[in-house]
Design a protein around this motif. Structure first.
Motif, mmCIF file in Angstrom:
data_model
loop_
_atom_site.group_PDB
_atom_site.id
_atom_site.type_symbol
_atom_site.label_atom_id
_atom_site.label_comp_id
_atom_site.label_asym_id
_atom_site.label_seq_id
_atom_site.Cartn_x
_atom_site.Cartn_y
_atom_site.Cartn_z
ATOM 1 N N GLY A 1 0.794 -1.222 0.000
ATOM 2 C CA GLY A 1 0.000 0.000 0.000
ATOM 3 C C GLY A 1 0.823 1.267 0.000
ATOM 4 N N SER A 2 2.137 1.139 0.137
ATOM 5 C CA SER A 2 2.980 2.332 0.109
ATOM 6 C C SER A 2 3.202 2.783 -1.323
ATOM 7 N N ASN A 3 3.256 4.080 -1.502
ATOM 8 C CA ASN A 3 3.468 4.653 -2.828
ATOM 9 C C ASN A 3 4.949 4.658 -3.175
ATOM 10 N N VAL A 4 5.234 4.447 -4.450
ATOM 11 C CA VAL A 4 6.590 4.489 -4.944
ATOM 12 C C VAL A 4 6.903 5.918 -5.387
ATOM 13 N N ALA A 5 8.093 6.393 -5.051
ATOM 14 C CA ALA A 5 8.486 7.746 -5.453
ATOM 15 C C ALA A 5 8.516 7.848 -6.971
ATOM 16 N N LEU A 6 7.839 8.845 -7.506
ATOM 17 C CA LEU A 6 7.716 9.029 -8.951
ATOM 18 C C LEU A 6 8.447 10.287 -9.383
ATOM 19 N N ASN A 7 8.965 10.257 -10.601
ATOM 20 C CA ASN A 7 9.536 11.480 -11.158
ATOM 21 C C ASN A 7 8.427 12.346 -11.743
ATOM 22 N N LEU A 8 8.792 13.534 -12.181
ATOM 23 C CA LEU A 8 7.795 14.480 -12.664
ATOM 24 C C LEU A 8 7.058 13.937 -13.885
ATOM 25 N N GLY A 9 7.781 13.277 -14.773
ATOM 26 C CA GLY A 9 7.142 12.737 -15.968
ATOM 27 C C GLY A 9 6.122 11.673 -15.652
ATOM 28 N N GLU A 10 6.406 10.820 -14.678
ATOM 29 C CA GLU A 10 5.447 9.788 -14.295
ATOM 30 C C GLU A 10 4.187 10.392 -13.713
ATOM 31 N N VAL A 11 4.338 11.418 -12.912
ATOM 32 C CA VAL A 11 3.156 12.060 -12.327
ATOM 33 C C VAL A 11 2.303 12.706 -13.413
ATOM 34 N N LEU A 12 2.941 13.386 -14.368
ATOM 35 C CA LEU A 12 2.191 14.083 -15.406
ATOM 36 C C LEU A 12 1.523 13.123 -16.381
ATOM 37 N N ARG A 13 2.080 11.934 -16.566
ATOM 38 C CA ARG A 13 1.463 10.958 -17.469
ATOM 39 C C ARG A 13 0.434 10.081 -16.781
ATOM 40 N N GLY A 14 0.165 10.344 -15.498
ATOM 41 C CA GLY A 14 -0.910 9.646 -14.802
ATOM 42 C C GLY A 14 -0.496 8.396 -14.072
ATOM 43 N N ASP A 15 0.796 8.141 -13.879
ATOM 44 C CA ASP A 15 1.225 6.951 -13.146
ATOM 45 C C ASP A 15 0.958 7.127 -11.657
ATOM 46 N N ARG A 16 0.482 6.060 -11.021
ATOM 47 C CA ARG A 16 0.273 6.015 -9.574
ATOM 48 C C ARG A 16 0.705 4.633 -9.102
ATOM 49 N N ILE A 17 2.004 4.447 -8.930
ATOM 50 C CA ILE A 17 2.575 3.132 -8.650
ATOM 51 C C ILE A 17 2.536 2.872 -7.144
ATOM 52 N N MET A 18 2.056 1.664 -6.789
ATOM 53 C CA MET A 18 1.906 1.298 -5.383
ATOM 54 C C MET A 18 2.304 -0.163 -5.191
ATOM 55 N N VAL A 19 2.846 -0.474 -4.023
ATOM 56 C CA VAL A 19 3.237 -1.840 -3.690
ATOM 57 C C VAL A 19 1.989 -2.678 -3.445
ATOM 58 N N SER A 20 1.936 -3.858 -4.067
ATOM 59 C CA SER A 20 0.754 -4.721 -3.956
ATOM 60 C C SER A 20 0.980 -5.812 -2.913
ATOM 61 N N ASP A 21 -0.074 -6.614 -2.690
ATOM 62 C CA ASP A 21 -0.017 -7.739 -1.751
ATOM 63 C C ASP A 21 0.341 -9.057 -2.424
ATOM 64 N N TYR A 22 0.578 -9.037 -3.725
ATOM 65 C CA TYR A 22 0.918 -10.275 -4.418
ATOM 66 C C TYR A 22 2.315 -10.725 -3.988
#
Length: 726
Positions: free
Chosen positions: A82-103
């Motif tokens: 559930g923790s968010n991964v640090a994103l660069n500016l380009g990832e944020v602007l392109r709509g990425d929202r990367i998060m650690v899963s339970d898999y």
């Protein structure tokens, strides 16, 4: 002394080895290799949902019908679910929202069936799931920086290729009513392809991940054991249909049902009825001998590699068009312009000699007057000779006047300051800023620094190049401003230059962001990112533009022209239909558009249809871009020369519009592409498409307009500097 030398050399090697160890602690996308030992935990990240039918994206972890993160630590990774991964500016602007899963994935350990969780959804959440499936959304998950892909085989079954993402669900019509039924893919099978790690890690038995395939399946919620697993994953007769209307006779409670499994609730007609969705997954590791870590992205670009013949055709097409333009420019420069300049100089010299001879001959002489009664005689013959000489002088003047025509007639007005020069100067400065940014991106892409594994790298590096290029923007804007306008108000020009283009860009994005916020989309830029962008703009870029403007205005000064402008402007004659402003701009824009048309199709497909945005053939793009710049320069030279030959000296703004004119045709192609190739629905998605297309064409037009202006400026200075006679 030798001992000191050995100690110093040993210290240097120690520092070097320490630096290499530090470098291994950082992951450089596309360059650093991550190897895994047997049984080592592999984190799986969930990112977002995207679709070809809409521009609205959603963060996967925020969907109401998926399993929420548990928040438990992931052993061996140092990550928390559930923790968010640090994103660069380009990832944020392109709509990425990367998060650690339970898999839970462990290198080399297969897991045939694993229960994840059961999620209860209400009617609103169920409606959202149906909307996502109806619009064809696919999910993007990430393992070792590789996006989860759906595997396909080419038509001739000779090659396998990947398509990033996997479908969230599917739609099929009902056999009885014909109405559409929606099924959710609640089971995923991970096929992770591995290869022996290179170097010492491979000797230690470590492996690298070279492929991440995801196979999604819809499995009914009934007929499950106590742990929540279905009886069989290979023989699935019924999928999980997204509906509250269930037949109670078909639902049986599993024997020995444990606490991990929750029985799906029935629809009793109440508004608060819910549906329970169980999620499961399987994991398989397979050795892949043919694919190495260095070329693990190749399977994502099989289609682009197969289309290399089309790329070569695009280059040949561009070269043919550019060759024709080069031939025309060569004729203008070598034959027409040089001949005109030579004739102009010889005419001016002959005119000066003739006037000097007439002055010497006429000094102290007097033509005798003949009486009215006299006829014939020597005096009459002398008078006739004088009259004939005057006629010869007049005819030579007429020939000289006929020779000094066209572009040579406007030499006294061609360097007259343009109207609205206080607006043209900031545009030139902003264009130079974009030229620097575009060249930097193109060079870094060709060298492989900007690669698909560097997610968001294009936007991040573009911003990183655009901000310091503010010095160039201020420098060229200030020099152009002093040349066009003069005066001492360079500070005002610096502020306009620093706010004109970035202000328009930020305002447009902010207004669009309001509509995206209303859709609860991950494409919406967070408030903190907006504040950071404004900070970069006002506190870093604006001072850099100010410094560049000071140096350009105070130190460098204005550009000097070979010929001074006349006090009274020359009247411009009526222009032919082909040399009028609008017609000339439209016709000139067709040629550069024809140069990039074929390559533009691949760029559009990567941006608008393949939402993953993986464009890989940067070598072809670099070649086509170089030919495009050459075509814009040559087209501008030809069009400006024709305009000057029509005795129209207002070429300043015209050269800028001529260079940027192909952006009009590109935007027209965007409209055609939207109508015939895309399936975008909804007002917000349509507005986002045309707004982003307009901004892209605006950037392109400003960039190419600056190139066209500078080319025309150099051309005009060259030809009018050559006709200057001392």
């Amino acid at each position: 002394m030798a001992a000191d030398y050995r100690i110093g050399r040993a210290s240097c090697w120690a520092v070097l080895l320490f630096g290499l160890q530090l470098a291994q602690a950082f992951y450089i996308p596309g360059w650093s290799i991550k190897s895994y030992s047997e049984g080592e935990a592999i984190p799986l990240f969930v990112n977002k949902l995207y679709s070809d039918n809409t521009q609205i994206q959603y963060a996967y972890s925020e969907l109401p019908f998926v399993c929420p993160p548990s928040g438990r630590p992931r052993p061996g990774t140092g990550l928390i679910s559930g923790s968010n991964v640090a994103l660069n500016l380009g990832e944020v602007l392109r709509g990425d929202r990367i998060m650690v899963s339970d898999y839970e994935l462990e290198m080399g350990t297969d897991d045939k069936a694993h229960y994840l969780c059961s999620q209860q959804v209400d009617r609103a959440s169920l409606k959202k799931a149906v909307e996502v499936i109806k619009k064809g959304y696919v999910a993007e998950w990430i393992v070792d920086n590789l996006p989860g892909a759906t595997s396909f085989v080419t038509v001739d079954k000779s090659r396998k290729y990947y398509a990033a993402g996997f479908k969230v669900g599917y739609e099929e019509p009902s056999l009885t009513t014909g109405q559409p039924r929606y099924f959710l893919n609640n089971h995923v099978t991970f096929m992770i392809r591995t290869h022996r790690a290179p170097g010492r890690d491979g000797q230690r038995g470590k492996k690298v991940i070279v492929g991440f395939e995801v196979y999604a399946k819809s499995v009914e919620a009934e007929n499950r054991d106590a742990s929540g697993l279905p009886a069989s994953l290979h023989d699935v007769r019924n999928g999980l249909e997204l509906t509250m209307a269930k037949n109670a006779t078909n639902m049986t409670l599993p024997r020995n049902a444990g606490p991990a499994y929750v029985m799906p609730e029935l629809d009793d007609g109440a508004d608060d009825a819910t549906l329970t969705i169980p999620y499961t997954y399987s994991v398989y590791f397979r050795e892949e001998e043919k694919v190495e870590w260095a070329n693990r992205w190749d399977l994502y670009f099989v289609n682009q590699e197969d289309s290399s013949k089309i790329h070569w055709f695009a280059i040949i097409n561009s070269l043919v068009i550019s060759g024709l333009l080069s031939a025309v420019v060569a004729v203008i420069l070598t034959r027409t312009v040089r001949g005109d300049i030579k004739g102009y100089k010889e005419g001016c010299v002959e005119e000066g000699k003739q006037r000097l001879g007439n002055n010497k001959r006429g000094k102290g002489t007097r033509t005798p007057r003949k009486n009215s009664g006299e006829k014939g005689g020597f005096l009459e013959q002398e008078d006739a000779d004088t009259t004939l000489g005057a006629a010869d002088d007049a005819s030579s003047d007429d020939e000289l006047a006929e020779d000094i025509t066209g572009w040579k007639l406007v030499h006294g007005d061609v360097f007259r300051p343009p109207p609205y020069g206080h607006l043209l100067a900031p545009l030139i400065g902003s264009g130079m800023q974009l030229v620097f940014m575009a060249l930097g991106l193109l060079i870094l892409s060709c060298f492989g620094v900007l690669n698909p594994s560097f997610r968001g790298g294009f936007i991040s590096v573009a911003v990183a190049l655009f901000i310091p290029a503010g010095i160039l923007s201020g420098y060229f804007s200030a020099r152009a401003y002093r040349t066009f306008v003069g005066g001492t108000t360079w500070r005002h020009n610096a502020i306009v230059t620093a706010t004109l283009f970035p202000g328009l860009l930020f305002t447009t994005i902010f207004i669009l962001n309001l509509f995206v916020w209303a859709q609860a989309s991950s494409t919406a830029i967070p408030l903190g990112t907006l504040v950071g962008l404004v900070t970069l703009w006002l506190f870093i870029q604006l001072p850099l533009v100010y410094v560049g403007s000071w140096y350009g205005f105070v130190r460098a000064g204005s550009y000097t022209h070979p010929i001074k402008a006349n006090v009274i402007p020359r009247q411009i004659p009526a222009q032919q239909w082909y040399s009028r402003n609008l017609q000339a701009i439209l016709f000139a824009g067709l040629i550069p558009f024809a140069v990039i048309f074929i390559e533009l199709m691949f760029v559009f497909q990567s941006l608008w249809q393949d939402k993953s945005g993986y464009y890989y053939v940067f070598g072809f793009l670099a070649v086509v871009s170089a030919i495009l710049i050459l075509a814009v320069m040559e087209t501008t030279v030809i069009a400006v020369y024709i305009q000057l030959c029509s005795e129209n000296y207002n070429w300043w703004w015209q050269s800028f519009f001529l260079g940027s004119s192909s952006s009009i045709w590109i935007f027209a192609y965007c409209i055609y592409y939207y109508s015939h190739h895309l399936h975008i629905t909804g007002f917000v998605s349509t507005m986002l498409f045309f707004a982003y297309s307009f901004l892209a064409c605006l950037v392109y037009g400003l960039l190419m307009g600056t190139i066209g202006f500078l080319t025309a400026y150099a051309f005009v200075r060259r030809i009018y500097g050559a006709i200057k006679v001392d």
